[in-house]
Motif scaffolding. Structure first.
Motif, PDB file in Angstrom:
ATOM      1  N   ILE A 139      97.183  -4.152 -71.200  1.00 27.91           N
ATOM      2  CA  ILE A 139      97.266  -4.346 -69.735  1.00 27.91           C
ATOM      3  C   ILE A 139      96.531  -3.419 -68.999  1.00 27.91           C
ATOM      4  CG2 ILE A 139      98.831  -4.188 -67.779  1.00 27.91           C
ATOM      5  CD1 ILE A 139     100.974  -5.762 -69.443  1.00 27.91           C
ATOM      6  N   ALA A 140      96.703  -2.106 -69.373  1.00 28.12           N
ATOM      7  CA  ALA A 140      95.805  -0.977 -68.907  1.00 28.12           C
ATOM      8  C   ALA A 140      94.472  -1.219 -68.829  1.00 28.12           C
ATOM      9  CB  ALA A 140      96.319   0.354 -69.390  1.00 28.12           C
ATOM     10  N   MET A 141      93.842  -1.642 -69.927  1.00 25.45           N
ATOM     11  CA  MET A 141      92.641  -1.982 -70.057  1.00 25.45           C
ATOM     12  C   MET A 141      92.054  -3.334 -69.361  1.00 25.45           C
ATOM     13  SD  MET A 141      92.033  -1.598 -74.445  1.00 25.45           S
ATOM     14  CE  MET A 141      90.102  -1.409 -74.134  1.00 25.45           C
ATOM     15  N   ILE A 142      92.928  -4.240 -69.158  1.00 19.26           N
ATOM     16  CA  ILE A 142      92.593  -4.970 -67.966  1.00 19.26           C
ATOM     17  C   ILE A 142      92.473  -4.686 -66.770  1.00 19.26           C
ATOM     18  CG2 ILE A 142      93.432  -7.342 -67.150  1.00 19.26           C
ATOM     19  CD1 ILE A 142      94.803  -7.971 -69.644  1.00 19.26           C
ATOM     20  N   LEU A 143      93.305  -3.911 -66.232  1.00 17.50           N
ATOM     21  CA  LEU A 143      93.373  -3.025 -64.885  1.00 17.50           C
ATOM     22  C   LEU A 143      92.065  -2.422 -64.975  1.00 17.50           C
ATOM     23  CD1 LEU A 143      96.956  -2.415 -64.518  1.00 17.50           C
ATOM     24  CD2 LEU A 143      95.980  -4.223 -63.448  1.00 17.50           C
ATOM     25  N   ARG A 144      91.902  -1.603 -66.024  1.00 20.52           N
ATOM     26  CA  ARG A 144      90.758  -0.736 -65.934  1.00 20.52           C
ATOM     27  C   ARG A 144      89.406  -1.562 -65.890  1.00 20.52           C
ATOM     28  NH1 ARG A 144      86.659   1.003 -65.366  1.00 20.52           N
ATOM     29  NH2 ARG A 144      85.625   2.770 -66.504  1.00 20.52           N
ATOM     30  N   GLU A 145      89.350  -2.696 -66.318  1.00 18.02           N
ATOM     31  CA  GLU A 145      88.144  -3.515 -66.376  1.00 18.02           C
ATOM     32  C   GLU A 145      87.997  -4.267 -64.738  1.00 18.02           C
ATOM     33  OE1 GLU A 145      85.831  -7.322 -66.518  1.00 18.02           O
ATOM     34  OE2 GLU A 145      88.047  -7.244 -66.327  1.00 18.02           O
ATOM     35  N   ALA A 146      89.057  -4.328 -64.512  1.00 19.76           N
ATOM     36  CA  ALA A 146      89.014  -5.033 -62.907  1.00 19.76           C
ATOM     37  C   ALA A 146      88.373  -4.126 -62.004  1.00 19.76           C
ATOM     38  CB  ALA A 146      90.561  -5.578 -62.573  1.00 19.76           C
ATOM     39  N   VAL A 147      88.770  -2.730 -62.004  1.00 22.53           N
ATOM     40  CA  VAL A 147      88.273  -2.152 -60.788  1.00 22.53           C
ATOM     41  C   VAL A 147      86.873  -1.827 -61.058  1.00 22.53           C
ATOM     42  CG1 VAL A 147      90.597  -0.738 -60.722  1.00 22.53           C
ATOM     43  CG2 VAL A 147      88.704   0.140 -62.276  1.00 22.53           C
ATOM     44  N   GLU A 148      86.211  -2.188 -61.875  1.00 21.77           N
ATOM     45  CA  GLU A 148      84.625  -2.037 -62.167  1.00 21.77           C
ATOM     46  C   GLU A 148      83.973  -2.951 -61.070  1.00 21.77           C
ATOM     47  OE1 GLU A 148      83.406  -2.710 -65.973  1.00 21.77           O
ATOM     48  OE2 GLU A 148      84.305  -0.839 -66.865  1.00 21.77           O
ATOM     49  N   ARG A 149      84.761  -4.133 -60.680  1.00 26.54           N
ATOM     50  CA  ARG A 149      84.074  -4.889 -59.759  1.00 26.54           C
ATOM     51  C   ARG A 149      84.550  -4.545 -58.215  1.00 26.54           C
ATOM     52  NH1 ARG A 149      85.859 -10.717 -62.776  1.00 26.54           N
ATOM     53  NH2 ARG A 149      85.337 -10.000 -64.798  1.00 26.54           N
ATOM     54  N   PRO A 150      83.551  -4.251 -57.652  1.00 26.33           N
ATOM     55  CA  PRO A 150      83.744  -3.950 -56.079  1.00 26.33           C
ATOM     56  C   PRO A 150      84.536  -4.718 -55.256  1.00 26.33           C
ATOM     57  CG  PRO A 150      81.358  -3.437 -56.782  1.00 26.33           C
ATOM     58  CD  PRO A 150      82.014  -4.384 -57.891  1.00 26.33           C
TER      59      PRO A 150
END
Length: 993
Positions: free
Chosen positions: A336-347
């Motif tokens: 879940i942490a990795m999914i959230l981390r991946e999401a913040v890469e998109r402005p």
């Protein structure tokens, strides 16, 4: 009358704010009012208005939370609101109810303690609140709640519940107070009546309600009847057939709306759909969310409507939906942490984790710190888990355990503890105290025991391990510790306010530093303020409770804080100054209501978590609650189902996450996931699997198959290799050379365990010293030997229980020794605890062998008998003859060569092991070798092997291998973990070596 609903795929609060602002242009806002269910919804609606205004100035309506009614900010009822008695303080109510529970006789199988009575009192309060929310008079309904056929204990329970039907109402009347929910109901009913008689002049909206007590329904009815009244509901399913709607079970997500509409006296046909088409910029996303609404409605059909599943085999649209099936909670949190981390890469993309599992939320928060992300965890933090609350419990436990090593170290190493110094220096001093005093057998209890144990220790210890922190002198440290905690130690049973006062005073003394008093550090921040108010309430109202001892205080503190949350922005995990990430949030199911995000992860979807386990409580069974007119426990499932479907429709991308195991036990996926899987399976579909599990494996798992390590083979320079070993270390040198390397080359010593139990080695010291004293005093008989052994046992200062366990055993040892001595021939010379040395002269440098013989006897013929006392396992005779257990044989060689200063050189006639256990066998004697005539040759071969081994290890190419002989490994090694034996030995066994 305006009764509307906003489709579930819309951002509810944003749509409400837009419509309000659009219809407000030329209307008077002086008396405008919007009612919402609770304070969180009020804050979220305010934020929605700010988003919609986008910096423009506007006069906002008054937004008031009905669910968390407070006269200070609501004042809805005018004069009528103040005509009701004040509400009883929650802690005062629980204190009085707990006292009543403790006074109950004959209801419980055993006498209750306060920490047991407190949760029962809380359940009583919840029972009264449930009844008052639905308008049930328990005094009338409880007597008939149990049918005659029910078990007898339920009838006894009803007799006990006179607390809520007689004793508690009488107490309320005497004190002039009301139950909080009862008062809230009365205020809401009075306000509803006021609005009915005199409708408000301005606009009056009620938004976001999904269910409610009957008094809330009265308020909503009054809103509907107001000239400018409007009730807006989130996501009412208008497509469900009327037949299914009328028979919805309590566990269905729409059952709350059905009850609400029935209580309001309106039908679904009167509901208007508010769908703001102008706000839909992304047509594809809009269509995907609308198709997901149909999927959710179909997935959640009650049993009577499941035939709709078979009406079509057409594939269902699954755009934006993925599954995350983790192996356990930790893998779930990492993914879940990795999914959230991946999401913040998109402005601009927002991402939320929605879960009722606070343990999962904490794990995810911790994992996000790995990426430098501090998530906004708006669900709050449990008060019991705040640093100050943990400190108070650790202090109470340490005092209750009379400063036992484990409890004391847990207290002293707490980040808040400073004892007048700095936290770093305090922890450095605590570590030094641990090494010198607390490791090994526990010192005697209390401060006096610690100080006595310190007096026996050499304090000239290197302190480099604690740098840059500086340990201070331990005697001064213990003096300050004694001053801080002594008032709390052995204080006996005290009234709860007095006990808590002492606890707080000790905690403040422990947390003070050189620059800042403990009062400031302990109560700092939102969690400190909440804890201080909680303790102040307990101290104010706890006087009605019976006196309490320290033993139950830690559990009581935990019970009293159960369910209490702290809402603030305390910096997470010590990352001082780190700002919360504006686009990542962790929400509880209540906080997630009426929210919307681009990516939403539904975490903890397991039975017992989401949905929660249904529990009717300790006082009434399910049938009894039904007969009494109380809500069924299944209503909780319906509420959880509504929260699930709301979250299921609250984002463009949805990840459904569950774990196969929780807390080490198999876990069952949530019933809604099972329903979804069954629905899709009938159409040949499955939800796509989110790739986060593969990301996690790629990041945390090594590439390729596991490669076991090779056994260590250190080859230190010959100059660093030991030139002196004892006879007992020779056996280790043979069986585990790596242990010799770690001990003598690396200079590593294993730390003793905390509160180490007195094992065979400790009793070995008692037996050795006792026999030595007895022999030196002239073997004056069995009674004298009893006295010597008991004296040595007392000198070891073992815990009373352990000393009592060993006392009869050392007496049986004494009896066996006396009987054996009576059978043996008296020697002409007897020496005990003799130190001996033997120097070998290999080519590189001299090598010194040392020994300490338990007992050496010289007979009239000049030949010797060497006796070794064992309180553990005896060596095998075959191992002695083969050279694997050579202690006594090498002592015989040393005696032959004159290595014992107080004894003449002599040949050895026999080697004896005395096994002294004190069990039912008392003791036994073992003579080696089997054939006494082989002893001289055995001594010669032992010396030859030792010389050869010294020369072999004088070769710089010879490695100190770990366990080189699998058939002759030591029973225990302090250095097996350092050598990673478990890794390469398993590979060796699998390889057949």
């Amino acid at each position: 009358m305006i009764l509307a609903t906003i489709p579930a795929d819309r951002s509810f609060l944003d749509d409400v704010a837009r419509r309000w602002l659009r219809e407000t242009a030329e209307q008077d806002q002086a008396h405008a009012l919007i009612l919402v269910p609770g304070r969180r919804a009020a804050r979220n609606l305010t934020e929605a208005f700010l988003r919609c205004l986008d910096g423009k100035a506007a006069l906002l309506p008054r937004i008031l939370p009905v669910g968390d009614l407070s006269e200070d900010d609501l004042a809805l009822s005018g004069v009528e609101a103040f005509s009701f008695p004040p509400a009883v303080d929650p802690l005062r109510r629980l204190s009085v109810l707990a006292a009543l529970v403790l006074q109950a006789k004959g209801v419980f199988s055993a006498e209750l303690t306060l920490e047991q009575a407190w949760p029962l009192a809380s359940a009583l309060a919840e029972l009264m609140d449930d009844a008052e929310r639905v308008g049930v008079d328990l005094r009338e309904r409880l007597p008939d709640a149990a049918e005659p056929r029910f078990a007898d204990h339920w009838h006894k329970t009803l007799q006990f519940l006179h607390i809520v039907t007689e004793a508690w109402p009488a107490w309320l009347e005497e004190t002039g107070l009301m139950n909080p929910v009862a008062r809230q109901v009365s205020v809401l009913k009075a306000q509803a009546e006021r609005w009915t008689q005199a409708p408000p002049e301005g606009r009056l909206w009620a938004v976001g309600f999904t269910d409610g007590m009957f008094a809330v329904c009265a308020i909503l009815r009054a809103v509907l009847d107001a000239p400018q009244g409007c009730v807006v509901l989130p996501g009412v399913d208008l497509d469900l057939s009327e037949g299914l709607w009328e028979t919805l079970p309590e566990s269905h997500p729409q059952s709350g709306f059905r009850r609400l509409l029935n209580d309001l006296g309106v039908s679904r046909e009167t509901i208007t759909v508010w769908d703001d088409a102008a706000a839909h910029r992304d047509v594809a996303s809009r269509e995907a969310l609308q198709s997901r609404i149909a999927l959710a409605s179909l997935m959640m059909r009650p049993m009577e409507g499941l035939s709709a599943w078979a009406e079509s085999n057409a594939p269902l649209p699954l755009t934006g939906l993925t599954r995350l099936d983790a192996a356990d909670q930790q893998q779930e949190a990492i993914s879940i942490a990795m999914i959230l981390r991946e999401a913040v890469e998109r402005p601009g993309k927002t991402a939320s984790l929605v879960t009722p599992d606070r343990a999962l939320a904490r794990r995810v928060s911790t994992e996000l710190l790995r990426y430098g992300i501090v998530a906004d965890d708006s669900a709050g933090e449990a008060l019991a888990l705040s640093p100050a609350a943990i400190l108070l419990r650790l202090l109470a436990e340490a005092a209750a355990d009379d400063l036992s090593p484990v409890a004391l170290l847990a207290l002293l190493k707490h980040p808040l503890v400073a004892l007048g110094s700095t936290p770093g220096n305090c922890r450095a001093t605590a570590r030094r105290l641990e090494r010198l005093v607390l490791r090994g057998p526990a010192p005697p209890p209390g401060m006096k025991g610690l100080q006595q144990a310190l007096e026996r220790q050499d304090q000239t210890e290197a302190e480099s391990a604690d740098r840059p922190d500086q340990a201070e002198p331990l005697d001064l440290f213990l003096d300050r510790l004694s001053e801080a905690v002594s008032p709390l130690l052995r204080c006996g049973a005290l009234p709860l306010p007095d006990l808590l006062t002492r606890l707080i005073q000790a905690a403040e003394a422990l947390t003070g530093t050189q620059e800042q008093p403990g009062e400031e550090r302990l109560w700092m921040g939102a969690e400190g303020h909440a804890l201080s108010r909680h303790l102040a309430g307990l101290m104010t109202y706890g006087e009605v409770l019976p006196p309490q001892s320290l033993a139950g205080l830690p559990a009581f503190l935990l019970a009293s804080m159960a369910g209490k949350m702290v809402f603030g922005q305390r910096v997470l995990q010590g990352r001082d100054g780190e700002a919360l990430h504006p686009r990542v949030s962790i929400l509880g199911v209540l906080e997630a209501r009426l929210q919307f995000a681009d990516l939403v992860i539904l975490g903890g979807l397991n039975e017992g978590i989401w949905p929660p386990a249904t529990d009717p409580g300790p006082w009434l069974s399910r049938p009894m609650r039904t007969r009494a007119g109380l809500p069924s426990p299944e209503r909780q499932i319906g509420t959880a189902a509504h929260d699930f479907t709301t979250a299921f429709l609250s984002g463009k991308e949805i990840v459904l996450s569950s774990a196969a195991r929780r807390d080490g036990a198999p876990a069952v996926p949530a019933r809604w996931l099972v329903r979804l899987d069954a629905l899709l399976e009938g159409r040949g579909q499955t939800l796509p699997v989110h790739p986060a599990l593969h990301w996690q494996a790629a990041m945390d798992q090594p590439a390729g198959p596991a490669r076991p390590v090779s056994p260590p083979e250190p080859r230190p320079p010959v100059a660093l290799r030991p030139r002196r070993l004892s006879v007992t270390e020779i056996d280790s040198w043979l069986r585990d050379p790596y242990a010799i390397y770690a001990r003598h080359v690396l200079k590593l010593r294993a730390l003793p365990a905390l509160e180490e139990a007195a094992d065979r080695s400790d009793i070995g010291v008692v037996v050795h010293d006792g026999l030595d004293l007895w022999l030196k005093e002239g073997q004056k008989g069995g009674r004298a030997l009893h006295g010597c052994l008991l004296k040595m046992l007392e000198d070891r200062e073992l815990r009373p229980a352990l000393a009592a366990w060993w006392r009869p055993r050392v007496l049986r040892i004494a009896d066996w020794v006396c009987e054996r001595e009576a059978q043996r021939e008296r020697p002409v010379l007897l020496k005990t605890e003799q130190k001996g040395t033997l120097t070998l002269t290999p080519p590189y440098a001299p090598f010194r062998l040392t020994a300490r013989a338990d007992r050496i006897e010289i007979a009239q013929d000049g030949r010797a008998t060497i006796i070794d006392y064992k309180t553990g396992t005896l060596p095998k005779v075959s191992d002695v003859e083969a050279g694997w257990s050579s202690q006594l044989v090498l002592e015989a060689a040393m005696l032959r060569l004159g290595g014992f200063a107080d004894l003449p050189a002599a040949e050895t006639a026999s080697l004896l092991y005395w096994r002294l256990t004190g069990d039912r066998h008392r003791g036994e004697e073992l003579s080696v070798p089997k054939k006494p005539g082989d002893l001289d040759g055995l001594v010669d071969s032992a010396l030859d092997r030792l010389r050869r081994r010294v020369e072999i290890f004088d070769d710089p190419n010879t490695a100190y291998r770990s366990h080189p002989h699998p058939d002759y490994v030591p029973r225990y090694s302090d250095y097996a973990h350092l050598a990673r034996v478990s890794e390469w030995s398993a590979a060796r066994e699998e390889g057949g070596e």
